[in-house]
Design a protein around this motif. Structure first.
Motif, PDB file in Angstrom:
ATOM      1  N   GLY B 178       0.556  -0.997   0.015  1.00  0.00           N
ATOM      2  CA  GLY B 178      -0.370   0.403  -0.538  1.00  0.00           C
ATOM      3  C   GLY B 178       0.664   1.400   0.069  1.00  0.00           C
ATOM      4  O   GLY B 178       0.237   2.683   0.321  1.00  0.00           O
ATOM      5  N   MET B 179       2.479   1.143   0.385  1.00  0.00           N
ATOM      6  CA  MET B 179       2.745   2.032   0.019  1.00  0.00           C
ATOM      7  C   MET B 179       2.961   2.557  -1.794  1.00  0.00           C
ATOM      8  O   MET B 179       3.740   3.081  -2.263  1.00  0.00           O
ATOM      9  N   ILE B 180       1.726   3.135  -1.962  1.00  0.00           N
ATOM     10  CA  ILE B 180       1.849   3.390  -3.676  1.00  0.00           C
ATOM     11  C   ILE B 180       0.582   3.984  -3.535  1.00  0.00           C
ATOM     12  O   ILE B 180      -0.692   3.860  -2.975  1.00  0.00           O
ATOM     13  N   HIS B 181       0.313   4.773  -4.699  1.00  0.00           N
ATOM     14  CA  HIS B 181      -0.693   5.719  -5.489  1.00  0.00           C
ATOM     15  C   HIS B 181      -0.797   6.581  -7.057  1.00  0.00           C
ATOM     16  O   HIS B 181       0.869   6.169  -7.250  1.00  0.00           O
ATOM     17  N   CYS B 182      -1.100   6.332  -7.413  1.00  0.00           N
ATOM     18  CA  CYS B 182      -1.451   6.720  -9.028  1.00  0.00           C
ATOM     19  C   CYS B 182      -2.415   7.238  -9.007  1.00  0.00           C
ATOM     20  O   CYS B 182      -3.970   7.810  -8.857  1.00  0.00           O
TER      21      CYS B 182
END
Lengths: 373, 427
Positions: B178-182
């Motif tokens: 979950g240390m990702i976003h877009c």
């Protein structure tokens, strides 16, 4: 490429536009926000105790150096003995530039630049003082009568002609003609980075022995008396020969490649919650002390300075290599991945998260699971 | 296993629990239910509901708008034991609750080192100096007069999955991935700003600095800075969120999230890297031989199944099951995603749906008919450079277990016959 007409090469940026008149009545809520800058070292309110600095209940009306049980600087005690009592006037002067008013004060804080911030913080502190009425009156007088101390660019006094305080600035000469030329003082104010070759080091010096009390006061609460780290705060010393072990301890001595990073980082971001509060000499002394804690130097009288800085080396410098991930077998082989009969028999489970059980909101949560950095 | 009943999300959790119970009762109950339904019908249909009779709230009750109250459990979450203090810490995007490829702004994971700086746009300045013809200062107003671009990019922390190097540990893709976003960024290409100042030929590196209390700094090679970096002020159409660097952040597409300096205030051009804290003591990858990689900027080809996953169990029993997940690569687009349901013995190519854009998340689906038996789910991404996502064991063989960063190993979820999902590793 888009072409934009170049705007006039010179324009006048009147900084007076940003100057706020002194506020006679500060705002308590706004002051609480400003107090964030102080609370790493000062407590106020119910149950407030001395921290790095004295607690601030009833600061209005308190003699300088007068909080019981707090160890003040000699300078602050002397000021109290000479009759300094904290009120809106004296606090305004002190908070504008602490070291200018009390030369030798322990307070590392550089001062509040905006009159508005000072008024607000005084309103906030006043709400924890019993001498509220008197203080309030004093604050009004102060706001009306006092000439605020200024730094070079902020808050010129309102009665000066605008032309004296306006700055003539050059616009960009680029394709868009946007932005303005940065002034040398502005660049100097922000350009504080240090490189391993010593570029950027300020004048200054400090010894291991001078660094020890600064460390004890500003750093040890998180990093431990000997750099061993409190709780999960970073460990700064030790860990030599741990890099091949299951839980490596990556410290300045065991891992960091360059001493310049220590100086740069401490100066830009430490102490946590009170960044940019240390003098350059303080940072030299702290860096020297951290070298000592890591056995990089052994003499307590060792003095680190701009002159000898680049001669210093940390033990692990040679162990950093370029990114060669693409040479790893799983990338380098470049094969089409297998689609069927990829494993000989039924697949076995070899590890389960439930066994370790450190997921938040499940029982048995504990700090055993490694770290993100 | 994340027990949803303990998560203070009474309403959604309760409905899921009763749903799960109903499905556990099995076919007999459904058959009986069908009989009752024929006589009385589903009360949600046969009885007039409150929302069908009484008026709802008018406009302007929430001038900004907010998610449905029934989505209150869809939030960023943190792992308290990971860091010493919440001010310098991280939380995680709830990937298991999301679909498509856009991350809603309020759910983008947070990582900052000195808390969220509060900066009025009128008080913000961006300075470019160093090896340039003219050192410049821009206001936000100046920056918004440059031509701007819109680009969809993922941002992944290099430590995403860092807790899993020694084995499966955290039970939920929110925590493991979950240390990702877009999001879609709107901003000015960095090269316009650099050209405006005029980079000298000796200028090979750029130091980006934030205005927050950590004064975050990273060295970026000039080639990348002039290639696709953006100086962004909008995300998904609105102003950057405070925790994402309002009013201005750097985008360094495909490269580790720490370089995307938030509250961007200074860009210095130099001839060598600066060896700042975040590129020496941190964000260097310690290998089993004691050497450490530095400047490992590119985020590797990677994928994860977001549902089913430990926080998103299968609650509907056997039959049609949507397996879905995300794939991405810092090197370009995703060419293909393969999914296995038997722990990697046989693979099927999943369907990528939605836009396929470089250095952005890709959404994939595999629609199966679940027979109710145990599953060992994995996904494997292949990017347009031909790089194939490795297994965790391949990574460990190459690097050991102390790297922390750049763990892009294939993730395995075990689905048991009740539909409960666990983070596991397999032979």
């Amino acid at each position: 490429m888009l072409k934009f007409p170049k705007s006039a090469a010179l324009s006048v940026l009147a900084l007076t536009a940003f100057a706020n008149p002194a506020f006679a009545d500060g705002d308590i809520d706004a002051g609480e926000k400003v107090f964030k800058k102080c609370r790493a070292c000062h407590a106020v309110g119910e149950g407030a105790k001395h921290k790095v600095g004295p607690e601030l209940n009833d600061i209005f009306g308190r003699a300088a150096g007068g909080a019981e049980g707090y160890k003040y600087s000699k300078a602050m005690i002397a000021a109290g003995e000479e009759g300094l009592v904290w009120d809106a006037d004296s606090l305004t002067e002190y908070l504008t530039n602490p070291k200018a008013m009390i030369k030798g004060t322990k307070m590392a804080f550089g001062g509040l630049k905006k009159d508005e911030d000072i008024d607000n913080i005084l309103a906030y502190l006043k709400s924890f003082s019993t001498e509220q009425a008197a203080a309030s009156e004093a604050a009004s007088e102060s706001a009306e009568g006092a000439e605020p101390a200024e730094n070079a660019t902020a808050a010129p006094a309102a009665d000066k002609p605008a032309t004296e305080t306006a700055l003539v600035v050059e616009t960009s000469q680029g394709a868009f003609g946007l932005g303005r030329k940065a002034m040398p003082d502005e660049i100097a104010a922000w350009d504080i980075d240090i490189r391993p070759d010593g570029t950027g080091l300020p004048d200054g010096k400090g010894t291991v022995a001078e660094g020890e009390p600064i460390y004890a006061e500003a750093c040890a609460v998180c990093h431990g008396d000997f750099g061993e780290g409190a709780g999960r705060w970073p460990v700064l010393a030790g860990g030599q020969d741990s890099l091949l072990k299951e839980r490596p301890v990556k410290t300045i001595g065991s891992y960091w490649p360059y001493l310049s990073t220590v100086f740069d980082y401490v100066r830009r971001a430490m102490p946590f919650g009170n960044a940019r509060s240390l003098s350059d000499d303080d940072v030299y002394a702290l860096t020297a002390y951290l070298m000592y804690l890591n056995d990089v130097v052994e003499d307590e009288e060792f003095e680190l300075s701009k002159e000898n800085f680049t001669q210093m080396r940390l033990p692990n410098e040679a162990n950093f290599i370029a990114d060669d991930r693409l040479n790893e077998p799983h990338y380098a082989k470049g094969e089409e991945p297998c689609m069927s009969d990829c494993k000989p028999g039924p697949v076995q489970i070899t590890a389960r998260a439930q066994v370790i059980d450190v997921t938040p909101e499940s029982e048995g949560e504990e700090s055993s699971g490694g770290s993100i950095d | 296993m994340v027990d949803r009943t303990d998560t203070k999300q009474a309403q959604p959790a309760a409905s899921r629990r009763s749903f799960l119970k109903a499905s556990l009762l099995g076919g007999a109950a459904v058959a009986a239910g069908t009989g009752v339904a024929r006589a009385a019908g589903d009360p949600l249909i046969t009885e007039i509901q409150d929302w069908n009779r009484y008026l709802g709230e008018g406009v302007d009750v929430a001038p900004y708008g907010k998610p449905s109250e029934f989505e209150a459990h869809v939030v960023r979450r943190s792992v308290p034991w990971l860091t010493a203090d919440p001010v310098s810490s991280v939380n995680f995007t709830p990937l298991h609750e999301l679909d498509g490829i856009i991350t809603p702004n309020g759910l983008c994971f947070e990582r900052h080192h000195g808390g969220t700086a509060t900066i009025a746009p009128a008080d913000h300045r961006l300075m470019i100096h160093g090896l340039v013809d003219t050192p410049l200062v821009f206001t936000m107003e100046d920056l918004k007069r440059f031509p701007r671009e819109n680009r969809l990019y993922f941002l992944e922390c290099a430590a995403n999955g860092g807790m899993e190097w020694r084995g499966s540990q955290l039970n939920g893709c929110q925590y493991t991935h979950g240390m990702i976003h877009c999001v879609v960024y709107t901003g000015v290409p960095l090269r316009y700003l650099l050209e405006e100042a005029g980079v000298k030929t000796s200028g090979k590196w750029l130091l980006a600095e934030g205005a927050d209390a950590s004064a975050m700094t990273r060295s970026i090679p000039m080639e990348k800075a002039l290639d696709d970096c953006l100086v962004a002020f909008k995300m998904n159409g609105e102003a950057l969120r405070p925790e994402q660097g309002y009013p201005l952040r750097l985008c360094v597409p495909g490269w580790e999230g720490n370089m995307w300096v938030k509250w961007l205030r200074r860009l210095e051009v130099g001839d060598k890297p600066w060896a700042q804290r975040e590129e020496t003591s941190k964000y260097t990858d310690l290998l089993a031989n004691g050497k450490a990689r530095r400047h490992s900027w590119v985020m590797d080809v990677k994928s994860v199944i977001t549902s089913p996953s430990p926080q998103a169990p299968v609650t509907h029993g056997k039959g049609p099951l949507v397996i879905t997940g995300l794939a991405w690569s810092g090197s370009g687009t995703i060419k293909r995603v393969d999914v296995t349901i038997d722990g990697g013995r046989t693979w099927q190519t999943a369907r990528i749906d939605g836009p396929s854009l470089p250095k952005a998340l890709h959404r994939f689906y595999l629609d199966i008919n679940w027979d109710g038996s145990e599953l060992l789910l994995q996904s494997r991404a292949i990017d347009d450079q031909g790089l194939v996502q490795p297994t965790k064991n391949e990574l460990r063989a190459a690097r050991g277990e102390n790297s922390i960063y750049h763990n892009n190993g294939i993730q395995t979820w075990h689905v048991n016959t009740d539909g409960v999902v666990e983070n596991v590793e397999v032979s």
